[in-house]
Design a protein around this motif. Structure first.
Motif, PDB file in Angstrom:
ATOM      1  N   TYR A 122      83.531  77.988  35.564  1.00 32.00           N
ATOM      2  CA  TYR A 122      82.994  77.808  34.217  1.00 32.00           C
ATOM      3  C   TYR A 122      81.992  76.658  34.221  1.00 32.00           C
ATOM      4  O   TYR A 122      82.357  75.500  34.390  1.00 32.00           O
ATOM      5  N   LYS A 123      80.728  76.965  34.015  1.00 28.37           N
ATOM      6  CA  LYS A 123      79.693  75.942  34.055  1.00 28.37           C
ATOM      7  C   LYS A 123      79.901  74.848  33.006  1.00 28.37           C
ATOM      8  O   LYS A 123      79.682  73.665  33.303  1.00 28.37           O
ATOM      9  N   PRO A 124      80.295  75.175  31.762  1.00 27.46           N
ATOM     10  CA  PRO A 124      80.522  74.080  30.809  1.00 27.46           C
ATOM     11  C   PRO A 124      81.560  73.079  31.305  1.00 27.46           C
ATOM     12  O   PRO A 124      81.401  71.870  31.114  1.00 27.46           O
ATOM     13  N   LEU A 125      82.608  73.565  31.965  1.00 26.08           N
ATOM     14  CA  LEU A 125      83.632  72.669  32.489  1.00 26.08           C
ATOM     15  C   LEU A 125      83.079  71.821  33.628  1.00 26.08           C
ATOM     16  O   LEU A 125      83.249  70.591  33.654  1.00 26.08           O
ATOM     17  N   GLN A 126      82.397  72.452  34.589  1.00 28.84           N
ATOM     18  CA  GLN A 126      81.937  71.678  35.743  1.00 28.84           C
ATOM     19  C   GLN A 126      80.866  70.665  35.356  1.00 28.84           C
ATOM     20  O   GLN A 126      80.799  69.568  35.922  1.00 28.84           O
ATOM     21  N   LEU A 127      80.032  70.995  34.366  1.00 30.03           N
ATOM     22  CA  LEU A 127      79.026  70.030  33.917  1.00 30.03           C
ATOM     23  C   LEU A 127      79.686  68.809  33.284  1.00 30.03           C
ATOM     24  O   LEU A 127      79.279  67.666  33.529  1.00 30.03           O
ATOM     25  N   LEU A 186      73.163  69.999  39.543  1.00 29.68           N
ATOM     26  CA  LEU A 186      72.923  71.294  38.914  1.00 29.68           C
ATOM     27  C   LEU A 186      74.215  72.090  38.774  1.00 29.68           C
ATOM     28  O   LEU A 186      74.558  72.541  37.685  1.00 29.68           O
ATOM     29  N   GLU A 187      74.949  72.296  39.868  1.00 33.59           N
ATOM     30  CA  GLU A 187      76.179  73.076  39.790  1.00 33.59           C
ATOM     31  C   GLU A 187      76.973  72.927  41.076  1.00 33.59           C
ATOM     32  O   GLU A 187      76.466  72.427  42.087  1.00 33.59           O
ATOM     33  N   VAL A 188      78.237  73.379  41.024  1.00 34.44           N
ATOM     34  CA  VAL A 188      79.072  73.466  42.212  1.00 34.44           C
ATOM     35  C   VAL A 188      79.667  74.857  42.260  1.00 34.44           C
ATOM     36  O   VAL A 188      80.085  75.409  41.236  1.00 34.44           O
ATOM     37  N   ASN A 189      79.681  75.439  43.445  1.00 33.43           N
ATOM     38  CA  ASN A 189      80.270  76.758  43.652  1.00 33.43           C
ATOM     39  C   ASN A 189      81.530  76.566  44.488  1.00 33.43           C
ATOM     40  O   ASN A 189      81.447  76.133  45.638  1.00 33.43           O
ATOM     41  N   PRO A 190      82.723  76.879  43.931  1.00 33.45           N
ATOM     42  CA  PRO A 190      83.968  76.642  44.674  1.00 33.45           C
ATOM     43  C   PRO A 190      84.186  77.576  45.852  1.00 33.45           C
ATOM     44  O   PRO A 190      85.123  77.363  46.628  1.00 33.45           O
TER      45      PRO A 190
END
Length: 324
Positions: free
Chosen positions: A127-132, A292-296
């Protein structure tokens, strides 16, 4: 967990990144049992009994049998969903899939071993909102971001930014154009303020961010507390907006993240409950690192191949119990 034991690999049948890990574990003479959730229940048989405070039993396919008590770790990399007989009704298939997820998946989750990565934690981290939010809490520099289905809110956001913004899908979007057989994907795209508001924004949730000027980007892979970072220099216009859109234009260079970025990465993974993460950063012309983001469960093979960074070895160390 150290010592003897098998590594259970749960991944799609065709996964070159997973192949790297299996090959390295084989080289180390670590026993591996590889399966895909899609093989259950037609080609994968499960039988487990609760014995005291642990589950004993077997997982078997046509080639091999796994003793569940021997599992030291699980490498979980995007396995497919279980498949059921074609003649099953949609209603029965839906029930069977839920039971497979709760039963088979639940049993695997109950094994007393380490995971890379735990499915629940990995799913939450998608979930991008969570990771941000977690990235900002961990001290990483996050671009200004808007999530909305209000076209006017998107225009107001662009006005506040005072320049170009980018649109990003929340999850990778890929598909085939009907009647043409052409594969397409939705990548990060530049949006000019004059193109807003746009009525399509009202159809679902959209993510907009400020456009961050780039000297280059960085793919940073963290495994069990170890960090491997490589600069990505894209030579095409499309690649400079989203490097995933044009791999052929890239050159790579090993780099070291600033100490505060490295600390933020490890703090973020700790808060998300993940031993692994593939992080994307923009490095500005002034040398600032912007998250920018993290991909698990992100790919890393192309980075290892281009730079020689020993990421596969770090993953295998973790699965063996000798690292992280």
């Amino acid at each position: 967990m150290t010592g003897a034991g098998q590594v259970l690999v749960l991944a799609g049948r065709f996964d070159p990144t997973c192949d790297l890990v299996v090959e390295e574990l084989n080289r180390r003479a670590v026993p591996v049992f590889r399966a895909d959730m899609a093989e259950f229940p037609l080609r994968l048989t499960l039988a487990a009994n609760l014995s005291g405070d642990r589950w004993d039993g077997t997982l078997a396919n046509a080639r091999r049998t796994l003793d569940l008590a021997s599992v030291r770790s699980v490498y979980y990399r995007r396995p497919a969903r279980p498949k059921f007989p074609e003649e099953m009704s949609p209603e029965a298939r839906s029930i069977a899939e839920t039971e497979a997820r709760r039963g088979f998946g639940g049993l695997l989750a109950a094994l007393p071993c380490r995971w890379l990565s735990p499915p629940g934690s990995a799913a939450d981290a998608e979930y991008k909102p969570l990771q941000l939010r977690v990235a900002a809490e961990a001290g990483l520099d996050v671009p200004r971001t808007l999530i909305t289905n209000d076209p006017q809110a998107a225009r107001d956001f662009a006005d506040r930014i005072g320049g170009s913004v980018v649109y990003k899908p929340f999850f990778p979007v890929r598909g085939t154009v009907p009647g043409r057989g052409q594969t397409v994907a939705v990548y990060t795209s530049l949006v000019q303020p004059q193109d807003l508001p746009h009525p399509d924004i009202a159809t679902t949730a959209h993510l907009f961010q400020e456009w961050v000027p780039k000297a280059h980007e960085v793919r940073l892979t963290a495994v069990g507390g170890r960090i491997f970072a490589a600069e990505i220099h894209a030579a095409s216009a499309a690649g400079r907006i989203d490097w995933r859109s044009d791999y052929d234009s890239h050159t790579y260079r090993i780099c070291e993240p600033p100490p505060d970025v490295a600390a933020g990465v490890l703090a973020m993974l700790d808060r998300l409950g993940l031993p692994y993460g593939a992080f994307d950063f923009v490095v500005t012309p002034e040398g600032e690192w912007r998250f920018l983001e993290v991909n698990p469960s992100g790919q890393y093979g192309f980075i290892e191949q281009a730079t020689g960074l020993p990421i596969t070895g770090a993953i295998c160390d973790y699965l063996e119990g000798t690292g992280g």
